[in-house]
Design a protein around this motif. Structure first.
Motif, PDB file in Angstrom:
ATOM      1  N   THR A   2       0.825  -1.199   0.000  1.00 54.97           N
ATOM      2  CA  THR A   2       0.000   0.000   0.000  1.00 54.97           C
ATOM      3  C   THR A   2       0.862   1.254   0.000  1.00 54.97           C
ATOM      4  OG1 THR A   2      -1.418  -1.283   1.409  1.00 54.97           O
ATOM      5  CG2 THR A   2      -1.935   1.043   1.227  1.00 54.97           C
ATOM      6  N   ASP A   3       0.411   2.286  -0.711  1.00 57.00           N
ATOM      7  CA  ASP A   3       1.199   3.520  -0.657  1.00 57.00           C
ATOM      8  C   ASP A   3       0.855   4.281   0.620  1.00 57.00           C
ATOM      9  OD1 ASP A   3      -1.042   5.212  -1.080  1.00 57.00           O
ATOM     10  OD2 ASP A   3      -0.915   4.826  -3.226  1.00 57.00           O
ATOM     11  N   ASP A   4       1.705   5.266   0.920  1.00 57.36           N
ATOM     12  CA  ASP A   4       1.573   5.962   2.202  1.00 57.36           C
ATOM     13  C   ASP A   4       0.260   6.728   2.321  1.00 57.36           C
ATOM     14  OD1 ASP A   4       3.898   4.946   3.036  1.00 57.36           O
ATOM     15  OD2 ASP A   4       5.098   6.761   2.756  1.00 57.36           O
ATOM     16  N   LEU A  48      -2.394   4.454   3.347  1.00 60.89           N
ATOM     17  CA  LEU A  48      -2.163   4.096   4.742  1.00 60.89           C
ATOM     18  C   LEU A  48      -2.663   5.219   5.673  1.00 60.89           C
ATOM     19  CD1 LEU A  48      -0.935   1.618   6.013  1.00 60.89           C
ATOM     20  CD2 LEU A  48       1.290   2.731   5.983  1.00 60.89           C
ATOM     21  N   LEU A  58       3.230  -4.143   5.032  1.00 55.97           N
ATOM     22  CA  LEU A  58       4.053  -2.957   5.306  1.00 55.97           C
ATOM     23  C   LEU A  58       5.509  -3.227   4.939  1.00 55.97           C
ATOM     24  CD1 LEU A  58       2.443  -2.063   8.704  1.00 55.97           C
ATOM     25  CD2 LEU A  58       2.360  -0.651   6.679  1.00 55.97           C
TER      26      LEU A  58
END
Lengths: 186, 323
Positions: free
Chosen positions: A116-118, A121, A186
């Motif tokens: 997942t990209d930040d 998140l 992550l």
């Protein structure tokens, strides 16, 4: 002075903006930096760097609320400075403890696939926080955003340290479950 | 590292959660209050007793003339010595909330045309009217007020070559620019050089009699003659011929001090000394079209321990209504 007026001073390129920012938010930014760095001199430099970044970014930004904008800059600067100083070793301050605690939230890689990209998140965090009861959410952010010591949170909220720790433990458990449910690696 | 990624992502959460949890905020019910109230009450009594013995107030002749109504309209968020609450709101939400800002505006300034796209509506401190913020396709940011007057424009640093112009030339550029927005004949101008940013800062202020008004503008001109930024406050909203000769300075000072004394009455029992700065006063206009004075006062609450002083500093914004 009100935030909008301080921002106006930045826009007018008046150096009084820095003095007004320091008077109003100096202590706030210092406490954020100090909880991470645990060093008076480094924290002071971090706060001064925060003002410089604010000077460089306002304008074109017109932050509202100003406190969160400055706090975010300070937190990032302090985390970077910490990383620079402690590339190998873990020193004082709350950060090593906070990182250890957050280890609880890392989902088992076998159960997750999606990377997942930040931004996604951060969105998950917003949803996670929205669902927490107010007190738990405040405790969670005091610990993992402001990196305040558990003792300090307990004193401020009139709770025992063990109650704060228990609240954090449960919140971390919920976060882990949510990360697993959404299949986030992550 | 995964933990650090979590920590960084958490750094991006909504502002509302960051502010909600800021140190000093407590979750709704204030349990600590009950626990400490009794102790605090005892301490206050002790302090009061000590103060009766050791402290004497300065002897000043009491003011007995007319007084003005003074209300709090803002204060620094670090303000903790007094139990403050905003008592007056300058923004006239009722009047302007129904005004729908244009989604797109065309602005012509300095022989250039800018097409701006609406971003948001803001109410600046001590302004009764809103300003609307626009971005153009080149990311220039500007704001206009409800009458379409340009309130601020940010161009940023230009890299255009050019020799360093004189201060007088840059002042002329600033004046020519502001003339396009407002009649500058009633403004006094002061120009200063900022050698670090390599620019000149021209500050235009309107006076009514000898009283500084809130009606002002700042134009920053780079050495090469390009304008870096422009910002204005209450521009063209306070007439230069506003009546001021009936304002009694002694009554202004006495009214402000009386209000401050009331606000800090409780704090005076907790600190050894409370000092007010000389108020900075601007003549302005309220949403009802009446005259008012906008006052900024810095307050220092001081406790002494031997040769050291512990100082809590806060600022408070007051509005003084003129009849």
């Amino acid at each position: 002075m009100e935030d909008q007026q301080i921002v106006d001073l930045y826009w007018a390129r008046s150096e009084a903006a820095i003095a007004e920012t320091d008077a109003k938010y100096g202590r706030y930014c210092h406490s954020i930096a100090y909880n991470i760095l645990f060093n008076e001199e480094d924290s002071r430099e971090c706060v001064n760097d925060t003002y410089l970044k604010a000077w460089e970014s306002i304008p074109p930004h017109r932050p509202d609320p100003l406190a969160a904008y400055l706090g975010r800059i300070t937190r990032n600067l302090a985390l970077n400075r910490y990383k620079y100083h402690h590339a190998q070793i873990r020193g004082d301050g709350q950060l090593p403890l906070v990182l250890d605690e957050l280890h609880d939230c890392i989902p088992d890689p076998k159960t997750t696939e999606q990377v997942t990209d930040d931004l996604a998140l951060a969105d998950l965090f917003n949803r996670f926080l929205a669902e927490l009861p107010k007190e738990t959410r405040m405790i969670f952010l005091r610990r993992y955003w402001y990196m305040s010591p558990v003792r300090e949170i307990a004193a401020d909220y009139s709770l025992t340290e063990s109650k704060v720790k228990m609240s954090l433990l449960r919140a971390r458990g919920k976060l882990k479950k949510l990360l697993e449910k959404e299949g986030i690696a992550l | 590292m995964s933990e650090e990624r979590l920590l960084n992502a958490l750094g991006q959460v909504d502002d509302q959660y960051i502010l909600e949890a800021a140190p000093g905020q407590t979750p709704g019910k204030n349990r600590a209050w009950i626990k400490w109230a009794a102790l605090a009450a005892c301490l206050c009594l002790v302090l009061a007793a000590i103060r009766i013995v050791y402290r004497s107030e300065p002897n000043t002749a009491p003011y007995e003339g007319p007084e003005y109504e003074v209300l709090v309209f803002g204060y620094s968020d670090s303000a903790g010595a007094a139990d403050l609450e905003a008592e007056y709101l300058f923004a006239d939400y009722e009047k302007y909330s129904s005004v729908q800002p244009q989604s797109q505006v065309t602005l012509q300034i300095r022989n250039k045309t800018y097409i701006g796209y609406y971003q948001n509506t803001q109410y600046r401190s001590y302004h009764y009217y809103p300003v609307y913020e626009y971005f153009d396709s080149e990311n220039n940011v500007f704001t206009i007020d409800h009458t379409g007057k340009l309130v601020s424009f940010f161009w940023g640093k230009s890299t255009a070559d050019g020799k360093k112009l004189s201060q007088a030339d840059c002042l002329q550029i600033a004046m020519d620019f502001l003339k396009e927005i407002v009649d500058i004949s009633s403004y006094e101008v002061e120009i200063t050089e900022d050698s670090v940013s390599e620019c000149y800062v021209a500050e235009f202020t309107k006076y009514a009699g000898n009283l500084k008004t809130a009606d002002s503008a700042t134009v920053t001109v780079q050495y090469n003659g390009d304008i870096y930024s422009y910002a204005s406050f209450m521009l063209d909203k306070v007439p230069a011929d506003t009546k001021v000769d009936d304002i009694e300075p002694a009554a202004v000072t006495a009214s402000i001090n009386k209000r401050l004394d009331k606000i800090y009455a409780d704090a005076k029992t907790k600190y050894d000394r409370i000092e007010y700065s000389e108020p900075s006063v601007l003549l302005s206009i309220t949403k009802d079209g009446n005259r008012c004075l906008v006052c900024y006062v810095d307050v220092r609450c001081i406790n002494t321990a031997g040769q050291f002083e512990a100082v809590v500093s806060e600022s408070i914004n007051l509005v003084l209504f003129l009849p």
